[in-house]
Each structure stands twice: as C-alpha cells, then as structure tokens.
Design an enzyme around this catalytic site. Structure first.
Site, PDB file in Angstrom:
ATOM      1  N   GLU A 413       0.832  -1.216   0.000  1.00 56.57           N
ATOM      2  CA  GLU A 413       0.000   0.000   0.000  1.00 56.57           C
ATOM      3  C   GLU A 413       0.860   1.257   0.000  1.00 56.57           C
ATOM      4  O   GLU A 413       0.693   2.168   0.818  1.00 56.57           O
ATOM      5  CB  GLU A 413      -0.961  -0.006   1.196  1.00 56.57           C
ATOM      6  CG  GLU A 413      -1.914  -1.173   1.144  1.00 56.57           C
ATOM      7  CD  GLU A 413      -3.104  -1.052   2.087  1.00 56.57           C
ATOM      8  OE1 GLU A 413      -3.090  -0.187   2.979  1.00 56.57           O
ATOM      9  OE2 GLU A 413      -4.050  -1.837   1.924  1.00 56.57           O
ATOM     10  N   GLU A 490      -4.182  -8.705   0.287  1.00 57.14           N
ATOM     11  CA  GLU A 490      -4.799  -8.557   1.613  1.00 57.14           C
ATOM     12  C   GLU A 490      -6.294  -8.666   1.408  1.00 57.14           C
ATOM     13  O   GLU A 490      -6.848  -7.971   0.548  1.00 57.14           O
ATOM     14  CB  GLU A 490      -4.480  -7.192   2.216  1.00 57.14           C
ATOM     15  CG  GLU A 490      -3.421  -7.244   3.263  1.00 57.14           C
ATOM     16  CD  GLU A 490      -3.076  -5.869   3.811  1.00 57.14           C
ATOM     17  OE1 GLU A 490      -3.966  -5.173   4.330  1.00 57.14           O
ATOM     18  OE2 GLU A 490      -1.892  -5.506   3.716  1.00 57.14           O
TER      19      GLU A 490
HETATM   20  C1  GAL Z   1      -4.323  -2.508   5.213  1.00 55.60           C
HETATM   21  C2  GAL Z   1      -2.833  -2.437   5.563  1.00 55.60           C
HETATM   22  C3  GAL Z   1      -2.502  -3.367   6.702  1.00 55.60           C
HETATM   23  C4  GAL Z   1      -3.493  -3.175   7.807  1.00 55.60           C
HETATM   24  C5  GAL Z   1      -4.863  -3.465   7.280  1.00 55.60           C
HETATM   25  C6  GAL Z   1      -5.962  -3.408   8.321  1.00 55.60           C
HETATM   26  O1  GAL Z   1      -4.742  -1.421   4.477  1.00 55.60           O
HETATM   27  O2  GAL Z   1      -2.045  -2.781   4.459  1.00 55.60           O
HETATM   28  O3  GAL Z   1      -1.198  -3.133   7.148  1.00 55.60           O
HETATM   29  O4  GAL Z   1      -3.395  -1.874   8.255  1.00 55.60           O
HETATM   30  O5  GAL Z   1      -5.151  -2.498   6.296  1.00 55.60           O
HETATM   31  O6  GAL Z   1      -7.216  -3.650   7.732  1.00 55.60           O
END
Ligand code: GAL
Length: 817
Positions: A413, A490
């Site tokens: 990100e 993710e």
């Molecule tokens: C994402 C990020 C992670 C964590 C996650 C929580 O955007 O890459 O490190 O913060 O959100 O939902």
C-alpha cells in the site's frame, strides 16, 4: 506487451546459515533502558546495568500505558536503549577474520567495538554484519561491544518491538572463507526424474596474495545419504572474492512441496593446499515454481494461495525471536488449511523462514511498508533514499535459498501509488534490484489504490499484482489487464474477539465493550466478511488466491477502535485500553476464534464441524439465538437438547449476512459458506452432526456450563529441548464440574513453576487487557488463558501449577531433555 507472464524457475533453497565456526553471542549482555553518555567507550562503567540474554525486546516488558500509542501496542518501544557485552579473544584468533553479525536490531543501530564505531544500520528488520578483526584485542584482555538503539515514536503502524530481538553471532573465519550469505543455489530443471542444481558460491580471499582453492559441494538426501558431489578449483586475487559455479544432477529428487517439505543438506567445503579452510552447511529444498495468468504452479501442479498475512510479533513474547514460537504459530495456521504466508510488511526472522521451509508453507517475502512518501512521520521513509537498495538486496541475498519463498514483495500500500509522475519509477528501480539479486522469482506488491497504480503504470512494473480489498474488481482487472497475474494480497480484514457474541446481530462500527462480536461480520469500512472473498475467488478461478488480514492477532493497530485509517498519524488512544488487533482468525494467545473454523471449512477437506455461539444465555430463555455452523460436510443437522432443528445443505441453504462495504452495493450477502438456525434459548446443550454422502462423519456439542469449578491444563508438547530456548505452551481452561468450558469466566489464575524451566509469559487474547505479559498471573478471558514455559539448559521435569480462588487447581508436567 512488456510483461513477461511466465516464470518457470526451480530453486534449491538453503535454509541454514549457522555454521560450526559461528559462535552464538546471545548470552551475557548488559542493558540500559535510556541514554547513557559515553557508553560506547571501553572504560564506561556498566556494572549497574541489567544482565540479560538475547533475544530481548525491552518494550514487551511494559507497562501498557495510555501515554504510549495504542497503534503501536500501547507499549514503551520508543526511546534509547544501550547494550554492552564484554568478551576475550584467544591469541590464535589473530590473523583470522572476525565478523559480528546481528540478525536484526530494532531500531537504528550504532555499533562500537572497543570504542570505535564500526557501523550503523537503521532498518530494524534486516540483518547486518561488520568485520571487526582489526578492532579486537587478542591478548586475553577485555573487548567491549556497545550497541545503541533508538526506536522513534510514530515510526510504525504496528508494534515493532525494541532491542536486540534477534540473535547475534561472532564468526571466526580463516582469511579464505565463504562470504556473507555466500551460497546461491538454484536449479534450471527439476522434474520427477532429475534435478539440475546450480550452486554459486562466493569465496572471499583476505590474503595479500592470490590463491587457488578447491570448492566442493556435497548434497545429502533427507535420509542422510550423500547423493551427489562436485568440485572445482578457482583462483582468487589478493583481497578479492571469486565465484565458484558448479552444476550437478540429483536423480529421482525428493521434491519439496506443501505436503512433503523434503529438505536436503548441502555441504560446501573450501580446501587450500589439501587443508580444509572453511565448511558451510545449508539445508535445501528442490521444487519448481511457475506463474502464468492461469495461476501459480508448484512442481507443475496448480496451487491456490490459502494465505495469511502475519506481523512479526509473537504476542506475549513481543518481537523477541524464539523458533518454537514461530513454529507453533505456523503449525496453527497450517491446521486452519493455510499453505501460504505474506510476511507483512517486512523481512521476517531466519527462524520464521526455516519453519516455513520445514512445514511446507509458501512465502511472500515483503521488504517495505513505505518508500519515500510517509505513512507515519518517523517511518522508514526517512531512510529510504539512503538505504532502500541495500536493505532490499540484503533481504534477497539472505533469503533467496529458502525453498518456501515464492515471490518478493517490494511494498505494501505504498503511498506513491498516488504519484502518477514518479511512483512507477521507484517501483521500476526496486524491481530491477530484485532481479539483479534473484532473477528466478517474480516480484509483486500489495496495491490498494485501484485503479490508480494500474492507470499510472506502477502495477505493471512488477511481475504479479497483489490487490488489497478489491474482490468485486477482480473480474474487471482480469479483463482489462489479462497479462498481469493477480491475487488478493490482503483480504477481508474482518474483526472479532474470541468467545464474545453480541446479540442481536448488528452491523455496528464499534461496541461499548471495546470487543467485537465473533459472528464474523464486523470490520472497518474497507473490510468485508471472509465469505465475500470466497465468492469472488470462486468466480475468478485464475486468481492465484488470497492472503487474509490476518492469521493471528498482533500487537497494535486495534481497529475498529482508536484509529481511523492508514493515514492517521497521531496516537490512537481514543478507545484506550484497546491496544491490540482484532483482525486475527486466531487470537494473540494462539487460541482459534470462530473465524479460524470458517477458513478451515473452506480450505480443508478432512470432515469438520464447528458451532457457535456458546450456550450460556441465562436470562434469555425463550429468545431466539442465531446458531452458526462452519463445516466442510455436505449437510449438518442441529439438535437442541436432543431435538432436531432441521438438516441444512451446504451450498444450498444460505445465511444472510449484514454487509457495509464500499465496493459492494447490496447491504446483505447470502452466504453459502455458513449454515445457520435461529433457536429459542433453553439451557442444556446444542449439538451439530455433519454428514458426508449421507453418513454421519463429525459432530460437536456445546453444553450450558454451570459455575466455574476447576482449572484444566493441557500442554502443546510433553517433551521439549533442554536448550534454554525451547518453549511449552500451556492452555488454561476454566471448567465447570463436568468439564465444560465456562465461556464467560474471567477468574484470575496464579502460576508457579518448578524444575528445569521457567514461566516466560502469560496471555489471554483479550485486546483490552492491560495486565503484564510477564506477570505470574493472568485473568481468564472467555474462559481461557495461556502460560508459556521456557526450558533451562539442564534436563529434567518442568511442573506448572495453576491456582485460582475457589477453583480446584491444575497441574501439568513437561519433560525437558
Ligand atoms: C491494510 C494495511 C494493513 C493493515 C490493514 C488493516 O490497508 O495494508 O497493514 O493496516 O489495512 O485492515
């Protein structure tokens, strides 16, 4: 089209860097938890400093306090810490090459030897070493190492830990030796019949004269048989290095895969004038990997990533590295059906990667959470320009032989996604660094700013695009960019607290209890229940799979409490004492939450059933309670006090879930991944029976518990190693007189340990508990807590006794040998 979509590389991995001449330097350090002027000088008096051994994380010692940032765990990780170590060198080490290696030091390490600054390394997640030969005294007098660390406030979006949290080594080599991370082993071909192995070994010559040495590579099978030997002579100029490149064939290789993680051993021997001057041992694994737009292939077989993102902390142990803690974490993940790990968002420890090699887990090794543009004011962006190339290349040099690693990630990100002018240039540069050091693996990154990075050409700089939280865009992405392979880097970010159920089921943002219901529907605005990802993955069969956020809860980032979003820079203490994450399928103590079983039902085939919630709803008699079953069986039937509530068919009978997810229009989702019933509460028991092909294959029963009566203990291993490092994890349950878990029990449990070990830490997975991880007592949370025992270096019995007022005590034994 620039994109190369097919990779077909085969790796032999070396997952051992410890060699005979490496001296473990973890014992007998002095520590001081604040600035100490002049502490780099050998004459400094450190007699009042604390004595300790590594690994050491000073922040995990606490205390939790609202004056620290909940986003980083609410623990005192920032500030200055000093470590010093005294030692003597034998005269016969003079003339050798003495190297001091740190596998990681959190954060911004400065290292002095006998008063001379030998180096600095800011990034806390990377290993580094310095040649200290010329700074040492070899006359038996005192040598001093001094290390100053300075983790900064507002430097991390999660708990980073603080201190010499990974191992330190002193390496004494002959002037001719294998260099740092000196073997790079790949194979151009691996089939069922043959593996062609290429071994590139860097040999260092610190002599002032040219030398000719013999380099021998031996390969030892998993059974301990030497299966191949090759050697060659190479000539190395004075004070230079040279590379030996040897090919060999291994017939009928026992390949490394997720089911059978076969590991071979490589022994590298350097000989000069018939005298062995260095030997280097590695554990290796043979496998081929390939990525196409049809998916990921391991040894020619398509494998989807049933993956999890994991942060590096091990809960109550903080960031201090214990191999067993990593191994247990990964074993728990495997039992959920996990086959892949994303090391979010930094290089992991050596031990972690070794455990992945041994357990057969595929790894995405991630370098950075930030490049030049900041996420938090004092983040790695401060060091990026000066250090990124070195850090990234060193990560790859250190890790490139691990068979478990199947891709490199250059970032998560990254804010530069929004920088249409320059973002792609940085990505391109980092990608080039990766290819320079390891052209055999693809590169990737986790993009969240869709469609930005696709439109501005940043995503196209890596070989495979990872996309965070965009399942409903998968189809468009595949249709628009068919040549760029894709996976969910993710996914989900669903939140919950183990054993906590709020009724009626509501889609709330936060709850006054500062816990989150375990009906598995709640998350921040970008999040969605696992079911939605399952659905879109199924709709798009060429997606390589997903990495859920996260496998385990971790310290810090207590979303949905305290913080707002990733660009929140200040402290996250609005909902104190909430201070650790709710994202895990497993809680911080390692106890599975219900979500663990939802993934298990989707990712595994051995028949399983899981029921929720608990069945202690005193005061709610006659009121409807939603009962969910997570199962991989064909059908499930629920019984309440022996009476059938009906049989439901998996895939056909749906459970309506409340959704509030920006990229998905409807506000409900009819999930075929959960079975459910609404049943009026009456005390007694609920039982679910799972059927496959019409036959009963599994059942689970939950009883209404009566009042807490006893403590029941179970240990993960009844025998551990007497090496002063091994751990035994003891699960503590508060039970009623019939052995049922009391689901609301929060009794305070006191621990005492006798024998060949000690109590290392305690936990209960409660995200708002401010109790110390290092106390000898812990309250139960949802009826359970955890005690972690550490062996000593002498063998014997370790007995743990757990007591609580009004309850029958528990006692358990583990043998250390
Ligand atoms: C994402 C990020 C992670 C964590 C996650 C929580 O955007 O890459 O490190 O913060 O959100 O939902």
């Amino acid at each position: 089209m620039k994109k190369i979509i097919l990779f077909c590389y085969i790796l032999l991995g070396s997952c051992g860097i410890i060699n005979a001449q490496d001296i473990n330097f973890n014992a007998d350090w002095k520590f001081h938890n604040q600035e100490a002027e002049g502490a780099e000088k050998p004459t400094y008096n450190d007699s009042s400093w604390r004595n300790l051994s590594l690994p050491h994380d000073w922040a995990i010692e606490g205390p939790f306090d609202v004056k620290y940032n909940a986003r980083a765990g609410g623990l005192p990780f920032h500030g200055t810490g000093w470590y010093r170590k005294h030692f003597t060198m034998e005269a016969n080490a003079k003339g050798k090459v003495v190297t001091l290696e740190f596998e990681g030091a959190m954060y911004d390490a400065y290292v002095w030897v006998n008063g001379t600054l030998v180096g600095n390394r800011p990034y806390g997640y990377i290993g580094f070493e310095f040649d200290i030969s010329e700074h040492l005294k070899y006359d038996g007098s005192d040598n001093t190492i001094a290390v100053r660390l300075r983790p900064q406030d507002l430097s991390s979006r999660w708990y980073p830990g603080a201190g010499l949290y990974r191992s330190v080594w002193l390496k004494i080599d002959n002037p001719i030796h294998v260099g740092q991370w000196g073997t790079y082993i790949t194979t151009p071909t691996v089939t069922k019949e043959i593996a062609v192995v290429q071994n590139e070994t860097t040999v260092v010559n610190k002599n002032n004269k040219e030398v000719t040495v013999n380099v021998k590579q031996e390969y030892v099978s998993p059974e301990g048989k030497v299966v191949a030997t090759v050697n060659e002579d190479i000539t190395i100029k004075p004070n230079a290095t040279a590379i030996s490149q040897l090919y060999t064939n291994i017939e009928n290789p026992q390949r490394w895969d997720t089911e059978n993680p076969n590991l071979y051993k490589t022994i590298t021997t350097i000989t000069e004038n018939n005298t062995v001057v260095d030997t280097h041992h590695s554990k290796i694994g043979l496998r081929s990997i390939a990525y196409t737009k049809e998916g990921f292939f391991l040894n020619g077989k398509k494998v989807r990533f049933n993956g999890v993102c994991l942060h590096h902390d091990n809960g109550a142990l903080g960031s201090a590295v214990y191999k067993r803690a990593d191994e247990r974490k990964l074993q728990i993940m495997k039992s959920m059906g996990v086959n892949a790990i994303r090391t979010s968002h930094n290089p992991p420890s050596r031990e972690f990667l070794e455990a992945c090699d041994e357990l057969g887990l595929l790894v995405q090794d991630e370098a950075f959470d930030v490049w030049k543009m900041e996420k938090v004011p004092n983040g790695y962006n401060v060091f990026f320009d000066e250090w990124a190339e070195t850090d990234l290349k060193d990560m790859i040099r250190r890790d490139r032989n691990h068979p478990s690693i199947v891709m490199w990630s250059i970032g998560n990100e990254i804010i530069e996604q929004k920088d249409a002018k320059n973002g792609w240039k940085v990505a391109k540069q980092l990608n080039t660094y990766c290819k320079e050091i390891d052209p055999t693996r693809p590169t990737s990154a986790g993009f969240n700013n869709y469609p930005g990075p696709y439109k501005n050409n940043m995503a196209q700089q890596v070989d495979i695009a990872g996309v965070n939280y965009k399942p409903s865009s998968y189809k468009t992405l595949i249709d628009t960019y068919p040549e760029l392979p894709l996976y969910g880097s993710e996914t989900s970010s669903c939140t919950s607290s183990r054993g906590v159920y709020h009724l009626p089921i509501e889609k709330y943002k936060t709850h006054e209890s500062l816990h989150v219901t375990s009906y598995d529907i709640i998350g921040p605005p970008w999040a969605y229940p696992p079911d939605i990802e399952f659905h879109f993955q199924e709709e798009n069969p060429n997606i390589m799979g997903e990495f859920i956020w996260t496998g385990f809860d971790y310290l810090g980032e207590p979303t949905p409490y305290g913080g707002k979003d990733n660009s929140t820079n200040g402290y996250w203490n609005a909902d104190w004492p909430s201070h650790s994450s709710y994202f895990g399928a497993v809680d911080l103590a390692g106890f599975p939450k219900d979500r663990f079983f939802l993934y298990q039902s989707h990712w595994t085939t051995k028949p399983m059933v899981h029921l929720l919630p608990h069945w202690n709803w005193q005061g709610m008699e006659g009121k409807d309670i939603p009962v969910y079953c997570y199962t991989n069986c064909d059908e499930a039937e629920l019984f309440v006090n022996g009476k059938s509530m009906g049989r439901k068919v998996k895939g056909k009978d749906l459970t309506s879930l409340l959704i509030d997810f920006s990229r998905y229009e409807p506000k409900t989702f009819d999930s075929k991944y959960r079975l459910s019933w609404n049943v009026p509460y009456q005390a007694g028991n609920i039982k679910v029976v799972g059927y496959k092909d019409g036959k009963v294959v599994q059942e689970e029963q939950i009883f209404t518990a009566s009042k807490p009566s006893k403590i029941s203990l179970s240990v993960d291993r009844t025998e551990i190693n007497a090496d002063g490092e091994d751990l035994a994890y003891v699960t503590v349950r508060i039970e009623d007189k019939n052995g049922n878990l009391c689901p609301n029990a929060d009794n305070l449990v006191n621990f005492s340990v006798k024998g060949a070990g000690k109590l290392l830490a305690v936990d209960n997975g409660n995200q708002i508990s401010l109790e110390s991880f290092q106390a000898n007592q812990r309250k139960a949370f949802s009826g359970m807590c955890l005690a972690i025992l550490k062996s000593s270096k002498t063998s014997g019995k370790i007995t743990l006794t757990a007591k609580s007022k009004g309850l029958k005590s528990g006692k358990i034994l583990t043998i250390s040998k």
